[in-house]
Design a protein around this motif. Sequence first.
Motif, short mmCIF file in Angstrom:
data_model
loop_
_atom_site.label_atom_id
_atom_site.label_comp_id
_atom_site.label_asym_id
_atom_site.label_seq_id
_atom_site.Cartn_x
_atom_site.Cartn_y
_atom_site.Cartn_z
N ASP A 35 -8.28 18.69 10.49
CA ASP A 35 -7.58 19.72 9.92
C ASP A 35 -7.73 19.29 8.16
O ASP A 35 -6.73 19.52 7.43
CB ASP A 35 -6.20 19.47 10.18
CG ASP A 35 -5.29 18.20 10.12
OD1 ASP A 35 -6.07 17.08 9.85
OD2 ASP A 35 -4.10 18.04 10.14
N PHE A 36 -8.88 18.95 7.86
CA PHE A 36 -9.06 18.44 6.43
C PHE A 36 -8.56 19.49 5.52
O PHE A 36 -8.38 19.36 4.26
CB PHE A 36 -10.34 17.97 6.25
CG PHE A 36 -11.43 18.82 6.20
CD1 PHE A 36 -11.85 19.56 5.12
CD2 PHE A 36 -12.11 18.95 7.18
CE1 PHE A 36 -12.73 20.65 5.27
CE2 PHE A 36 -13.18 19.98 7.22
CZ PHE A 36 -13.49 20.80 6.22
N ALA A 37 -8.87 20.77 5.89
CA ALA A 37 -8.72 22.04 5.10
C ALA A 37 -7.38 22.08 4.49
O ALA A 37 -6.94 22.62 3.47
CB ALA A 37 -8.85 23.24 5.52
N ARG A 38 -6.40 21.24 5.28
CA ARG A 38 -4.84 21.34 4.80
C ARG A 38 -4.57 20.58 3.50
O ARG A 38 -3.52 20.57 2.82
CB ARG A 38 -3.68 20.99 6.03
CG ARG A 38 -3.58 19.64 6.37
CD ARG A 38 -2.46 19.42 6.92
NE ARG A 38 -2.41 19.98 8.36
CZ ARG A 38 -1.48 20.06 9.04
NH1 ARG A 38 -0.12 19.92 8.53
NH2 ARG A 38 -1.45 20.35 10.34
N TYR A 39 -5.52 19.55 3.34
CA TYR A 39 -5.38 18.57 2.14
C TYR A 39 -5.91 18.97 1.07
O TYR A 39 -6.95 18.39 0.47
CB TYR A 39 -5.82 17.25 2.61
CG TYR A 39 -5.11 16.89 4.10
CD1 TYR A 39 -3.59 16.10 4.18
CD2 TYR A 39 -5.64 16.74 5.42
CE1 TYR A 39 -3.04 15.68 5.01
CE2 TYR A 39 -5.08 16.38 6.46
CZ TYR A 39 -3.88 16.03 6.38
OH TYR A 39 -3.25 15.63 7.49
N LYS A 40 -5.49 19.79 0.22
CA LYS A 40 -6.00 20.46 -0.83
C LYS A 40 -5.34 19.83 -2.26
O LYS A 40 -5.96 19.86 -3.20
CB LYS A 40 -5.98 22.06 -1.00
CG LYS A 40 -6.52 22.51 0.21
CD LYS A 40 -6.01 24.24 0.19
CE LYS A 40 -6.70 25.10 1.28
NZ LYS A 40 -6.22 26.24 1.17
N ASP A 41 -4.30 19.13 -2.03
CA ASP A 41 -3.39 18.62 -3.19
C ASP A 41 -4.13 17.15 -3.59
O ASP A 41 -3.36 16.17 -3.36
CB ASP A 41 -2.09 18.63 -3.11
CG ASP A 41 -1.37 18.34 -4.41
OD1 ASP A 41 -1.83 18.27 -5.48
OD2 ASP A 41 -0.32 17.94 -4.19
N GLU A 42 -5.36 17.13 -4.36
CA GLU A 42 -5.91 15.57 -4.57
C GLU A 42 -5.09 15.15 -5.46
O GLU A 42 -4.77 15.71 -6.51
CB GLU A 42 -7.40 16.13 -4.89
CG GLU A 42 -8.16 16.53 -3.55
CD GLU A 42 -9.67 16.92 -4.00
OE1 GLU A 42 -10.41 17.13 -3.11
OE2 GLU A 42 -9.88 16.50 -5.08
N LEU A 43 -5.21 13.76 -5.55
CA LEU A 43 -4.94 12.89 -6.66
C LEU A 43 -5.56 13.37 -7.87
O LEU A 43 -6.86 13.61 -7.81
CB LEU A 43 -4.87 11.36 -6.42
CG LEU A 43 -4.09 10.66 -5.31
CD1 LEU A 43 -4.53 9.17 -5.37
CD2 LEU A 43 -2.51 11.06 -5.78
N ASP A 44 -4.88 13.60 -8.94
CA ASP A 44 -5.73 13.68 -10.35
C ASP A 44 -6.26 12.40 -10.59
O ASP A 44 -6.10 11.26 -10.03
CB ASP A 44 -4.77 14.20 -11.27
CG ASP A 44 -3.45 13.49 -11.66
OD1 ASP A 44 -3.60 12.21 -11.37
OD2 ASP A 44 -2.52 14.23 -12.43
N THR A 45 -6.93 12.49 -11.90
CA THR A 45 -7.48 11.17 -12.47
C THR A 45 -6.72 10.06 -12.80
O THR A 45 -6.65 8.94 -12.45
CB THR A 45 -8.34 11.65 -13.98
OG1 THR A 45 -9.14 12.65 -13.63
CG2 THR A 45 -9.27 10.50 -14.34
N ASP A 46 -5.47 10.58 -13.43
CA ASP A 46 -4.30 9.27 -13.90
C ASP A 46 -4.02 8.72 -12.53
O ASP A 46 -3.78 7.56 -12.46
CB ASP A 46 -3.17 10.02 -14.49
CG ASP A 46 -3.59 10.38 -16.04
OD1 ASP A 46 -4.86 9.90 -16.34
OD2 ASP A 46 -3.10 11.20 -16.76
N GLY A 47 -3.86 9.49 -11.45
CA GLY A 47 -3.40 8.80 -10.10
C GLY A 47 -4.33 7.91 -9.51
O GLY A 47 -3.94 7.18 -9.09
#
Length: 378
Positions: A35-47
């Motif tokens: 179900d990888f499609a549900r994980y759209k909110d990736e950590l940003d660069t600072d994260g």
Amino acid sequence: MSNPSNPPLGKPLWLLAELTYRCPLQCPYCSNPLDFARYKDELDTDGWLRVLREARKMGAAQLGFSGGEPLVRQDLEILIAESRKLGYYSNLITSGVGMDESRIATFKDAGLDHIQVSFQASNEELNNYLGGTDSFQHKVEMARLVKKYDYPMVLNIVIHRQNIDQIEDIIKMTIDLNADYVELASTQYYGWSKLNEAHLLPTREQLARAEAIAHDYQVRMKGRMKILYVVPDYYETRPKACMNGWGSVFLTIAPDGSALPCHAARQLPGLSFPNVRDHSIEWIWNESPTFNHFRGDAWMKEPCRSCPEKTKDFGGCRCQAYMLTGDAANADPVCDKSPHHAELVAMVDRLTSTPLATAIADRPLVFRNTRNSKEHVT
């Protein structure tokens, strides 16, 4: 003397940064969650920069940039530069798709230590079929450029029923590319591999032949190229020391910031995986209930609890135990001491007794892509 039920905590020496689940390839053995499609909110660069700093402070020394395909992250060069500044030994694990000579040169300038390029096969048609894109010639070009820029030439080829009969050609390809290290990594059955196991699990006869060929080339190439051949777990009688023990030395951070003791752990029920958006790496590693859940041996059932080998293999793989028995606390069925081992042997015999052409006709390969992923979101 320390109590084995509460062993001293190790350090997260190996950090796997799964920067994204996005990928231009569609490999049917991908280890990403279905179900990888549900994980759209990736950590940003600072994260990610904070993760790198906190994990290094905790003792992490080896760093893998992975995915999906990490090259799709436009901040990859920033993360590489920071990892060099912090003192990591950094490794880019890539298909090579999305890379060119200019970017390789930039990685070198930023301080990247190591690039591992994957192939799906030595045959262009099969490689492109399994990857779902015309990538073979580009991979060859990228492998040669990796060598040109004086990186260790590390090639990874996942071995399975579709390509195992070409293993000698695969090894010859790696020799032609002047590889320094070659990992012939038999498919491990998690994620998309588990979904497609009838198409991917080699027969015992295929495996015996492939092992003999790989061993022959290991002897031939000694001192010139190191060949690592990983046998499928399903054909073993003792489990591997998965991740060197749960929460022992390996720490995976998923694209959304979830912290995992291994990349496949999301599937385990009853566990709440902490997120780096909410907690520090120090708290996650030392205090979180999830990372402490399968540490030590208090969680073990028989026969593991009384087994003298439990300090070597830690009961095997928790994900495999769950997938094959429905209970992550059971002994890994790979072990012939497990009460479920006979069931695993029977399953392997059943899966490999059907000719591949028949298996494909009965149920086509399911390729890893967003559409298929959404179908598996529940």
